[in-house]
Write a protein that holds these residues in place. Structure first.
Motif, PDB file in Angstrom:
ATOM      1  N   ASN A 129       0.827  -1.208   0.000  1.00  0.00           N
ATOM      2  CA  ASN A 129       0.000   0.000   0.000  1.00  0.00           C
ATOM      3  C   ASN A 129       0.859   1.254   0.000  1.00  0.00           C
ATOM      4  OD1 ASN A 129      -2.634  -1.371   0.369  1.00  0.00           O
ATOM      5  ND2 ASN A 129      -1.685  -2.036   2.270  1.00  0.00           N
ATOM      6  N   SER A 130       0.242   2.351  -0.384  1.00  0.00           N
ATOM      7  CA  SER A 130       0.926   3.647  -0.376  1.00  0.00           C
ATOM      8  C   SER A 130       0.334   4.602   0.650  1.00  0.00           C
ATOM      9  CB  SER A 130       0.833   4.298  -1.754  1.00  0.00           C
ATOM     10  OG  SER A 130       1.478   3.519  -2.721  1.00  0.00           O
ATOM     11  N   TYR A 131      -0.923   4.354   1.031  1.00  0.00           N
ATOM     12  CA  TYR A 131      -1.623   5.264   1.938  1.00  0.00           C
ATOM     13  C   TYR A 131      -2.251   4.494   3.089  1.00  0.00           C
ATOM     14  CZ  TYR A 131      -1.063   8.464  -1.922  1.00  0.00           C
ATOM     15  OH  TYR A 131      -0.516   9.232  -2.906  1.00  0.00           O
ATOM     16  N   LEU A 132      -2.393   5.196   4.197  1.00  0.00           N
ATOM     17  CA  LEU A 132      -3.057   4.659   5.380  1.00  0.00           C
ATOM     18  C   LEU A 132      -4.257   5.528   5.708  1.00  0.00           C
ATOM     19  CD1 LEU A 132       0.014   4.192   7.741  1.00  0.00           C
ATOM     20  CD2 LEU A 132      -1.154   2.417   6.428  1.00  0.00           C
ATOM     21  N   VAL A 133      -5.324   4.892   6.129  1.00  0.00           N
ATOM     22  CA  VAL A 133      -6.461   5.625   6.672  1.00  0.00           C
ATOM     23  C   VAL A 133      -6.528   5.291   8.151  1.00  0.00           C
ATOM     24  CG1 VAL A 133      -8.967   5.934   6.689  1.00  0.00           C
ATOM     25  CG2 VAL A 133      -7.764   5.652   4.519  1.00  0.00           C
ATOM     26  N   LEU A 134      -6.445   6.321   8.964  1.00  0.00           N
ATOM     27  CA  LEU A 134      -6.585   6.169  10.404  1.00  0.00           C
ATOM     28  C   LEU A 134      -8.033   6.428  10.756  1.00  0.00           C
ATOM     29  CD1 LEU A 134      -5.434   5.849  13.285  1.00  0.00           C
ATOM     30  CD2 LEU A 134      -5.001   8.312  13.261  1.00  0.00           C
ATOM     31  N   MET A 135      -8.700   5.398  11.254  1.00  0.00           N
ATOM     32  CA  MET A 135     -10.098   5.513  11.653  1.00  0.00           C
ATOM     33  C   MET A 135     -10.168   6.090  13.075  1.00  0.00           C
ATOM     34  SD  MET A 135     -11.349   4.376   8.873  1.00  0.00           S
ATOM     35  CE  MET A 135     -13.094   4.243   9.241  1.00  0.00           C
ATOM     36  N   PRO A 136     -11.297   6.662  13.452  1.00  0.00           N
ATOM     37  CA  PRO A 136     -11.418   7.218  14.808  1.00  0.00           C
ATOM     38  C   PRO A 136     -11.121   6.211  15.919  1.00  0.00           C
ATOM     39  CG  PRO A 136     -13.224   7.970  13.448  1.00  0.00           C
ATOM     40  CD  PRO A 136     -12.475   6.945  12.642  1.00  0.00           C
ATOM     41  N   SER A 137     -11.313   4.939  15.655  1.00  0.00           N
ATOM     42  CA  SER A 137     -11.049   3.893  16.647  1.00  0.00           C
ATOM     43  C   SER A 137      -9.555   3.662  16.863  1.00  0.00           C
ATOM     44  CB  SER A 137     -11.695   2.584  16.197  1.00  0.00           C
ATOM     45  OG  SER A 137     -11.085   2.148  14.989  1.00  0.00           O
ATOM     46  N   GLY A 138      -8.726   4.187  15.934  1.00  0.00           N
ATOM     47  CA  GLY A 138      -7.285   3.949  15.988  1.00  0.00           C
ATOM     48  C   GLY A 138      -6.836   2.852  15.047  1.00  0.00           C
ATOM     49  N   ASN A 139      -7.792   2.153  14.429  1.00  0.00           N
ATOM     50  CA  ASN A 139      -7.448   1.112  13.466  1.00  0.00           C
ATOM     51  C   ASN A 139      -6.952   1.751  12.181  1.00  0.00           C
ATOM     52  OD1 ASN A 139      -8.177  -1.026  15.142  1.00  0.00           O
ATOM     53  ND2 ASN A 139     -10.310  -0.905  14.503  1.00  0.00           N
ATOM     54  N   ILE A 140      -6.007   1.074  11.547  1.00  0.00           N
ATOM     55  CA  ILE A 140      -5.418   1.555  10.303  1.00  0.00           C
ATOM     56  C   ILE A 140      -5.797   0.604   9.188  1.00  0.00           C
ATOM     57  CG2 ILE A 140      -3.235   1.772   9.062  1.00  0.00           C
ATOM     58  CD1 ILE A 140      -1.993   2.947  11.469  1.00  0.00           C
ATOM     59  N   ARG A 141      -6.162   1.182   8.038  1.00  0.00           N
ATOM     60  CA  ARG A 141      -6.408   0.409   6.820  1.00  0.00           C
ATOM     61  C   ARG A 141      -5.464   0.914   5.748  1.00  0.00           C
ATOM     62  NH1 ARG A 141     -12.054  -0.900   5.576  1.00  0.00           N
ATOM     63  NH2 ARG A 141     -11.066  -1.776   3.732  1.00  0.00           N
ATOM     64  N   GLY A 142      -4.943   0.017   4.940  1.00  0.00           N
ATOM     65  CA  GLY A 142      -4.013   0.385   3.893  1.00  0.00           C
ATOM     66  C   GLY A 142      -4.674   0.436   2.530  1.00  0.00           C
ATOM     67  N   PHE A 143      -4.205   1.365   1.681  1.00  0.00           N
ATOM     68  CA  PHE A 143      -4.737   1.523   0.333  1.00  0.00           C
ATOM     69  C   PHE A 143      -3.613   1.826  -0.640  1.00  0.00           C
ATOM     70  CE2 PHE A 143      -8.282   2.342   3.073  1.00  0.00           C
ATOM     71  CZ  PHE A 143      -9.330   1.693   2.437  1.00  0.00           C
ATOM     72  N   LYS A 144      -3.737   1.295  -1.837  1.00  0.00           N
ATOM     73  CA  LYS A 144      -2.757   1.548  -2.893  1.00  0.00           C
ATOM     74  C   LYS A 144      -2.972   2.908  -3.523  1.00  0.00           C
ATOM     75  CE  LYS A 144      -2.542  -3.330  -3.810  1.00  0.00           C
ATOM     76  NZ  LYS A 144      -3.309  -4.405  -4.349  1.00  0.00           N
ATOM     77  N   ASP A 145      -4.209   3.360  -3.541  1.00  0.00           N
ATOM     78  CA  ASP A 145      -4.593   4.572  -4.240  1.00  0.00           C
ATOM     79  C   ASP A 145      -5.294   5.528  -3.269  1.00  0.00           C
ATOM     80  OD1 ASP A 145      -6.847   6.089  -5.802  1.00  0.00           O
ATOM     81  OD2 ASP A 145      -5.366   5.505  -7.320  1.00  0.00           O
ATOM     82  N   VAL A 146      -4.964   6.801  -3.335  1.00  0.00           N
ATOM     83  CA  VAL A 146      -5.551   7.777  -2.412  1.00  0.00           C
ATOM     84  C   VAL A 146      -7.058   7.918  -2.646  1.00  0.00           C
ATOM     85  CG1 VAL A 146      -5.125   9.873  -3.773  1.00  0.00           C
ATOM     86  CG2 VAL A 146      -5.128   9.993  -1.271  1.00  0.00           C
ATOM     87  N   ASP A 147      -7.511   7.724  -3.884  1.00  0.00           N
ATOM     88  CA  ASP A 147      -8.948   7.833  -4.150  1.00  0.00           C
ATOM     89  C   ASP A 147      -9.740   6.726  -3.452  1.00  0.00           C
ATOM     90  OD1 ASP A 147      -8.728  10.157  -5.662  1.00  0.00           O
ATOM     91  OD2 ASP A 147      -8.406   9.045  -7.522  1.00  0.00           O
ATOM     92  N   HIS A 148      -9.160   5.517  -3.370  1.00  0.00           N
ATOM     93  CA  HIS A 148      -9.834   4.438  -2.647  1.00  0.00           C
ATOM     94  C   HIS A 148      -9.871   4.742  -1.144  1.00  0.00           C
ATOM     95  CE1 HIS A 148      -8.833   1.894  -6.305  1.00  0.00           C
ATOM     96  NE2 HIS A 148     -10.150   1.922  -6.229  1.00  0.00           N
ATOM     97  N   ALA A 149      -8.833   5.356  -0.637  1.00  0.00           N
ATOM     98  CA  ALA A 149      -8.812   5.758   0.774  1.00  0.00           C
ATOM     99  C   ALA A 149      -9.900   6.788   1.044  1.00  0.00           C
ATOM    100  CB  ALA A 149      -7.433   6.319   1.135  1.00  0.00           C
ATOM    101  N   ARG A 150     -10.032   7.750   0.149  1.00  0.00           N
ATOM    102  CA  ARG A 150     -11.091   8.762   0.294  1.00  0.00           C
ATOM    103  C   ARG A 150     -12.470   8.114   0.224  1.00  0.00           C
ATOM    104  NH1 ARG A 150      -7.793  12.443  -3.659  1.00  0.00           N
ATOM    105  NH2 ARG A 150      -6.570  13.629  -2.142  1.00  0.00           N
ATOM    106  N   GLY A 151     -12.597   7.104  -0.636  1.00  0.00           N
ATOM    107  CA  GLY A 151     -13.869   6.388  -0.751  1.00  0.00           C
ATOM    108  C   GLY A 151     -14.252   5.697   0.547  1.00  0.00           C
ATOM    109  N   LEU A 152     -13.276   5.110   1.236  1.00  0.00           N
ATOM    110  CA  LEU A 152     -13.558   4.476   2.525  1.00  0.00           C
ATOM    111  C   LEU A 152     -14.082   5.500   3.518  1.00  0.00           C
ATOM    112  CD1 LEU A 152     -13.273   2.053   4.622  1.00  0.00           C
ATOM    113  CD2 LEU A 152     -11.135   3.170   5.222  1.00  0.00           C
ATOM    114  N   ILE A 153     -13.477   6.666   3.534  1.00  0.00           N
ATOM    115  CA  ILE A 153     -13.905   7.711   4.467  1.00  0.00           C
ATOM    116  C   ILE A 153     -15.322   8.166   4.136  1.00  0.00           C
ATOM    117  CG2 ILE A 153     -13.457  10.077   5.226  1.00  0.00           C
ATOM    118  CD1 ILE A 153     -10.456   9.439   4.909  1.00  0.00           C
TER     119      ILE A 153
END
Length: 127
Positions: A8-32
């Motif tokens: 992955n290239s990007y991480l999304v930090l959720m309010p719970s503190g859990n991290i999810r990985g994404f290859k593309d920033v647009d997919h990370a934005r989609g999760l949010i």
């Protein structure tokens, strides 16, 4: 010298503190967006009173969800791994953290590892 590159290239930090990985920033934005949409729909479904304007309700509930739960943030994975490498934590913990961050399906909570403060020095990607 052999270099190991993360999946992955990007991480999304959720309010719970859990991290999810994404290859593309647009997919990370989609999760949010999906996360906040689910929160908003859940609040509306649970009968919270609102105005006649659905758009206004979504906006207000989304803001409240962000304030109550915390904000989702997108970080650059390489920058975060650099902060871990240069930190004062024990080498064994560094190796464990970086090993987990290199995986495709990251299962890591920044609060469990006590590395939330390291993220404060990592640039936040626009979400």
């Amino acid at each position: 010298m052999n270099y190991i590159t993360p999946v992955n290239s990007y991480l999304v930090l959720m309010p719970s503190g859990n991290i999810r990985g994404f290859k593309d920033v647009d997919h990370a934005r989609g999760l949010i967006q999906e996360y906040y949409l689910k929160k908003t729909l859940s609040s509306i479904h649970n009968g919270e009173e609102g105005s006649q304007d659905m758009h206004e309700d979504f906006n207000d509930i989304g803001i409240v969800a962000g304030v109550e739960d915390g904000e989702c943030q997108i970080y650059n994975l390489d920058d975060f791994m650099d902060k871990i490498r240069n930190s004062d934590i024990f080498q064994e913990e560094k190796d464990e953290l970086i090993s987990e961050l290199l995986k495709e399906n990251i299962k890591l909570n920044v609060y469990d590892y006590g590395v939330y403060d390291l993220l404060s020095d990592v640039d936040v990607e626009l979400s």
